[in-house]
Scaffold this motif. Structure first.
Motif, PDB file in Angstrom:
ATOM      1  N   ARG A  38      24.480 -19.275  -1.473  1.00 60.17           N
ATOM      2  CA  ARG A  38      25.415 -17.506  -0.925  1.00 60.17           C
ATOM      3  C   ARG A  38      27.133 -17.589  -0.969  1.00 60.17           C
ATOM      4  NH1 ARG A  38      22.596 -15.437   4.665  1.00 60.17           N
ATOM      5  NH2 ARG A  38      23.463 -17.653   6.607  1.00 60.17           N
ATOM      6  N   GLN A  39      28.063 -16.810  -1.174  1.00 62.29           N
ATOM      7  CA  GLN A  39      29.506 -17.275  -0.752  1.00 62.29           C
ATOM      8  C   GLN A  39      29.961 -15.776   0.141  1.00 62.29           C
ATOM      9  OE1 GLN A  39      31.400 -18.567  -4.080  1.00 62.29           O
ATOM     10  NE2 GLN A  39      32.270 -19.874  -3.037  1.00 62.29           N
ATOM     11  N   VAL A  40      31.180 -16.156   1.043  1.00 64.85           N
ATOM     12  CA  VAL A  40      31.806 -15.567   1.557  1.00 64.85           C
ATOM     13  C   VAL A  40      33.488 -15.863   1.204  1.00 64.85           C
ATOM     14  CG1 VAL A  40      30.294 -14.700   3.483  1.00 64.85           C
ATOM     15  CG2 VAL A  40      31.480 -15.965   3.789  1.00 64.85           C
ATOM     16  N   PRO A  41      34.093 -14.744   1.064  1.00 68.50           N
ATOM     17  CA  PRO A  41      35.017 -14.915   0.522  1.00 68.50           C
ATOM     18  C   PRO A  41      36.424 -16.083   1.181  1.00 68.50           C
ATOM     19  CG  PRO A  41      35.513 -12.841   0.692  1.00 68.50           C
ATOM     20  CD  PRO A  41      33.571 -13.338   1.035  1.00 68.50           C
ATOM     21  N   GLY A  42      36.668 -17.052   0.924  1.00 74.21           N
ATOM     22  CA  GLY A  42      37.734 -18.083   1.757  1.00 74.21           C
ATOM     23  C   GLY A  42      36.747 -19.111   2.663  1.00 74.21           C
ATOM     24  N   LYS A  43      35.017 -19.253   2.215  1.00 71.41           N
ATOM     25  CA  LYS A  43      34.708 -19.903   2.273  1.00 71.41           C
ATOM     26  C   LYS A  43      33.491 -20.350   0.937  1.00 71.41           C
ATOM     27  CE  LYS A  43      33.672 -18.243   7.379  1.00 71.41           C
ATOM     28  NZ  LYS A  43      32.727 -18.398   8.268  1.00 71.41           N
ATOM     29  N   GLU A  44      33.615 -22.070   1.103  1.00 75.10           N
ATOM     30  CA  GLU A  44      32.611 -22.465  -0.236  1.00 75.10           C
ATOM     31  C   GLU A  44      31.296 -22.155   0.538  1.00 75.10           C
ATOM     32  OE1 GLU A  44      33.979 -27.273   0.911  1.00 75.10           O
ATOM     33  OE2 GLU A  44      32.028 -26.592   1.197  1.00 75.10           O
ATOM     34  N   ARG A  45      30.185 -21.932  -0.839  1.00 74.01           N
ATOM     35  CA  ARG A  45      29.224 -21.006  -1.848  1.00 74.01           C
ATOM     36  C   ARG A  45      27.813 -22.476  -0.934  1.00 74.01           C
ATOM     37  NH1 ARG A  45      28.036 -19.961  -7.433  1.00 74.01           N
ATOM     38  NH2 ARG A  45      30.229 -19.584  -7.045  1.00 74.01           N
ATOM     39  N   ASP A  46      27.279 -22.098   0.123  1.00 72.76           N
ATOM     40  CA  ASP A  46      25.915 -22.677   1.142  1.00 72.76           C
ATOM     41  C   ASP A  46      24.862 -22.537   0.571  1.00 72.76           C
ATOM     42  OD1 ASP A  46      27.917 -21.451   3.792  1.00 72.76           O
ATOM     43  OD2 ASP A  46      28.205 -23.150   2.947  1.00 72.76           O
ATOM     44  N   LEU A  47      24.257 -23.509   0.773  1.00 75.32           N
ATOM     45  CA  LEU A  47      23.145 -23.401   0.325  1.00 75.32           C
ATOM     46  C   LEU A  47      22.024 -22.053   1.521  1.00 75.32           C
ATOM     47  CD1 LEU A  47      19.809 -23.563  -1.822  1.00 75.32           C
ATOM     48  CD2 LEU A  47      19.855 -25.930   0.429  1.00 75.32           C
ATOM     49  N   VAL A  48      21.097 -21.321   0.891  1.00 75.03           N
ATOM     50  CA  VAL A  48      20.193 -20.261   1.145  1.00 75.03           C
ATOM     51  C   VAL A  48      18.523 -20.703   1.776  1.00 75.03           C
ATOM     52  CG1 VAL A  48      19.083 -17.993   1.629  1.00 75.03           C
ATOM     53  CG2 VAL A  48      21.259 -18.878   0.875  1.00 75.03           C
ATOM     54  N   ALA A  49      18.556 -21.164  -0.272  1.00 69.90           N
ATOM     55  CA  ALA A  49      17.042 -21.436   0.254  1.00 69.90           C
ATOM     56  C   ALA A  49      16.581 -22.043  -1.120  1.00 69.90           C
ATOM     57  CB  ALA A  49      16.568 -20.649  -0.076  1.00 69.90           C
ATOM     58  N   LEU A  85      17.968  -8.944   8.188  1.00 75.44           N
ATOM     59  CA  LEU A  85      18.721  -8.741   7.808  1.00 75.44           C
ATOM     60  C   LEU A  85      19.832  -8.945   8.794  1.00 75.44           C
ATOM     61  CD1 LEU A  85      18.479  -7.597   4.600  1.00 75.44           C
ATOM     62  CD2 LEU A  85      19.595  -9.719   4.332  1.00 75.44           C
ATOM     63  N   LYS A  86      21.111  -9.590   9.237  1.00 72.78           N
ATOM     64  CA  LYS A  86      22.111  -9.135  10.311  1.00 72.78           C
ATOM     65  C   LYS A  86      23.334  -9.388   9.297  1.00 72.78           C
ATOM     66  CE  LYS A  86      19.545 -12.797  12.964  1.00 72.78           C
ATOM     67  NZ  LYS A  86      19.870 -13.947  13.288  1.00 72.78           N
ATOM     68  N   THR A  87      24.534  -8.974  10.127  1.00 73.72           N
ATOM     69  CA  THR A  87      26.056  -8.772   9.427  1.00 73.72           C
ATOM     70  C   THR A  87      26.157 -10.250   8.889  1.00 73.72           C
ATOM     71  OG1 THR A  87      26.636  -8.853  11.515  1.00 73.72           O
ATOM     72  CG2 THR A  87      26.541  -6.629  10.979  1.00 73.72           C
ATOM     73  N   GLU A  88      25.706 -11.244   9.773  1.00 73.64           N
ATOM     74  CA  GLU A  88      26.755 -12.167   8.647  1.00 73.64           C
ATOM     75  C   GLU A  88      25.937 -13.177   7.978  1.00 73.64           C
ATOM     76  OE1 GLU A  88      25.314 -12.151  12.058  1.00 73.64           O
ATOM     77  OE2 GLU A  88      24.501 -13.610  13.057  1.00 73.64           O
ATOM     78  N   ASP A  89      25.091 -12.468   7.155  1.00 78.50           N
ATOM     79  CA  ASP A  89      24.169 -12.098   5.819  1.00 78.50           C
ATOM     80  C   ASP A  89      24.893 -12.365   4.343  1.00 78.50           C
ATOM     81  OD1 ASP A  89      20.711 -11.439   7.326  1.00 78.50           O
ATOM     82  OD2 ASP A  89      21.927 -13.411   6.930  1.00 78.50           O
ATOM     83  N   THR A  90      26.500 -11.292   4.762  1.00 81.47           N
ATOM     84  CA  THR A  90      26.689 -10.283   4.017  1.00 81.47           C
ATOM     85  C   THR A  90      27.402 -11.595   3.595  1.00 81.47           C
ATOM     86  OG1 THR A  90      27.574  -8.271   5.046  1.00 81.47           O
ATOM     87  CG2 THR A  90      28.677  -8.932   3.737  1.00 81.47           C
ATOM     88  N   ALA A  91      27.363 -11.306   1.691  1.00 84.06           N
ATOM     89  CA  ALA A  91      28.022 -12.445   1.071  1.00 84.06           C
ATOM     90  C   ALA A  91      27.735 -11.804  -0.091  1.00 84.06           C
ATOM     91  CB  ALA A  91      27.287 -13.667   1.070  1.00 84.06           C
ATOM     92  N   VAL A  92      27.949 -12.447  -1.380  1.00 86.54           N
ATOM     93  CA  VAL A  92      27.417 -12.665  -2.434  1.00 86.54           C
ATOM     94  C   VAL A  92      26.537 -13.806  -2.565  1.00 86.54           C
ATOM     95  CG1 VAL A  92      28.089 -12.942  -4.945  1.00 86.54           C
ATOM     96  CG2 VAL A  92      30.363 -12.045  -3.815  1.00 86.54           C
ATOM     97  N   TYR A  93      25.531 -13.540  -3.549  1.00 85.82           N
ATOM     98  CA  TYR A  93      24.281 -14.227  -3.005  1.00 85.82           C
ATOM     99  C   TYR A  93      24.357 -14.918  -5.022  1.00 85.82           C
ATOM    100  CZ  TYR A  93      22.761 -13.231   0.897  1.00 85.82           C
ATOM    101  OH  TYR A  93      22.750 -13.656   2.358  1.00 85.82           O
ATOM    102  N   TYR A  94      24.210 -16.060  -5.310  1.00 84.32           N
ATOM    103  CA  TYR A  94      23.878 -16.703  -6.376  1.00 84.32           C
ATOM    104  C   TYR A  94      22.245 -17.165  -6.527  1.00 84.32           C
ATOM    105  CZ  TYR A  94      29.347 -15.689  -6.649  1.00 84.32           C
ATOM    106  OH  TYR A  94      29.924 -15.659  -6.946  1.00 84.32           O
ATOM    107  N   CYS A  95      22.206 -17.526  -7.784  1.00 82.62           N
ATOM    108  CA  CYS A  95      21.258 -17.847  -8.619  1.00 82.62           C
ATOM    109  C   CYS A  95      21.321 -19.380  -8.714  1.00 82.62           C
ATOM    110  CB  CYS A  95      20.109 -17.380  -9.296  1.00 82.62           C
ATOM    111  SG  CYS A  95      18.690 -18.008  -9.886  1.00 82.62           S
ATOM    112  N   SER A  96      20.803 -20.110  -8.742  1.00 83.41           N
ATOM    113  CA  SER A  96      21.075 -21.228  -9.273  1.00 83.41           C
ATOM    114  C   SER A  96      19.337 -22.412 -10.222  1.00 83.41           C
ATOM    115  CB  SER A  96      22.200 -22.946  -8.365  1.00 83.41           C
ATOM    116  OG  SER A  96      21.866 -23.511  -8.945  1.00 83.41           O
ATOM    117  N   ALA A  97      19.651 -23.203 -10.590  1.00 81.22           N
ATOM    118  CA  ALA A  97      19.046 -23.921 -10.942  1.00 81.22           C
ATOM    119  C   ALA A  97      19.203 -25.623 -11.734  1.00 81.22           C
ATOM    120  CB  ALA A  97      18.250 -23.357 -13.000  1.00 81.22           C
ATOM    121  N   ALA A  98      18.603 -26.076 -12.484  1.00 80.74           N
ATOM    122  CA  ALA A  98      19.221 -27.683 -12.655  1.00 80.74           C
ATOM    123  C   ALA A  98      19.867 -27.228 -13.921  1.00 80.74           C
ATOM    124  CB  ALA A  98      18.032 -28.547 -11.514  1.00 80.74           C
TER     125      ALA A  98
END
Length: 126
Positions: A38-49, A85-98
């Motif tokens: 997930r990623q919020v504006p101005g921050k790096e994309r972070d691993l969720v799971a 869910l919490k307000t801090e979970d607000t983000a764009v969520y991305y799926c990724s594959a190897a």
């Protein structure tokens, strides 16, 4: 070619739930390490799971006990069930594959070769 299509995002109130889906194609699903970021504006994309090719799941500390990642190999789909869910979970969520090697088999997950979906917005309001 590899396609990852996320769905299921949207607005939700704090304490609510959403289930994200990621429909995958273009590779042998069972060979691939995948993950949710997930990623919020101005921050790096972070691993969720992340889910390894043998099904082992790891979670970010911030979502442990609230989010559950799973796969349906028959549908080539990755899921993320998000509860409490919490307000801090607000983000764009991305799926990724190897990254995919020959014959549709995935290699190890590396940021420089990973495949990404287009993202789905999750907005949690108080």
């Amino acid at each position: 070619q590899v396609q990852l299509v996320e769905s299921g995002g949207g607005p939700v109130q704090a304490g609510g739930s959403l289930k994200l889906s990621c429909k995958a194609s273009g590779f042998i699903f069972s060979t691939c390490a995948m993950g949710w970021y997930r990623q919020v504006p101005g921050k790096e994309r972070d691993l969720v799971a992340s889910i390894s090719s043998d099904g082992a799941v790891t979670y970010a500390e911030s979502v442990k006990g609230r989010f559950t990642a799973s796969q349906d190999h028959g549908r080539n789909t990755l899921y993320l069930q998000m509860n409490s869910l919490k307000t801090e979970d607000t983000a764009v969520y991305y799926c990724s594959a190897a990254g995919v090697l020959d014959l549709g088999v995935c290699g190890p997950w590396r940021a420089e070769t990973a495949n990404w979906g287009q993202g789905t917005q999750v907005t949690v309001s108080s």
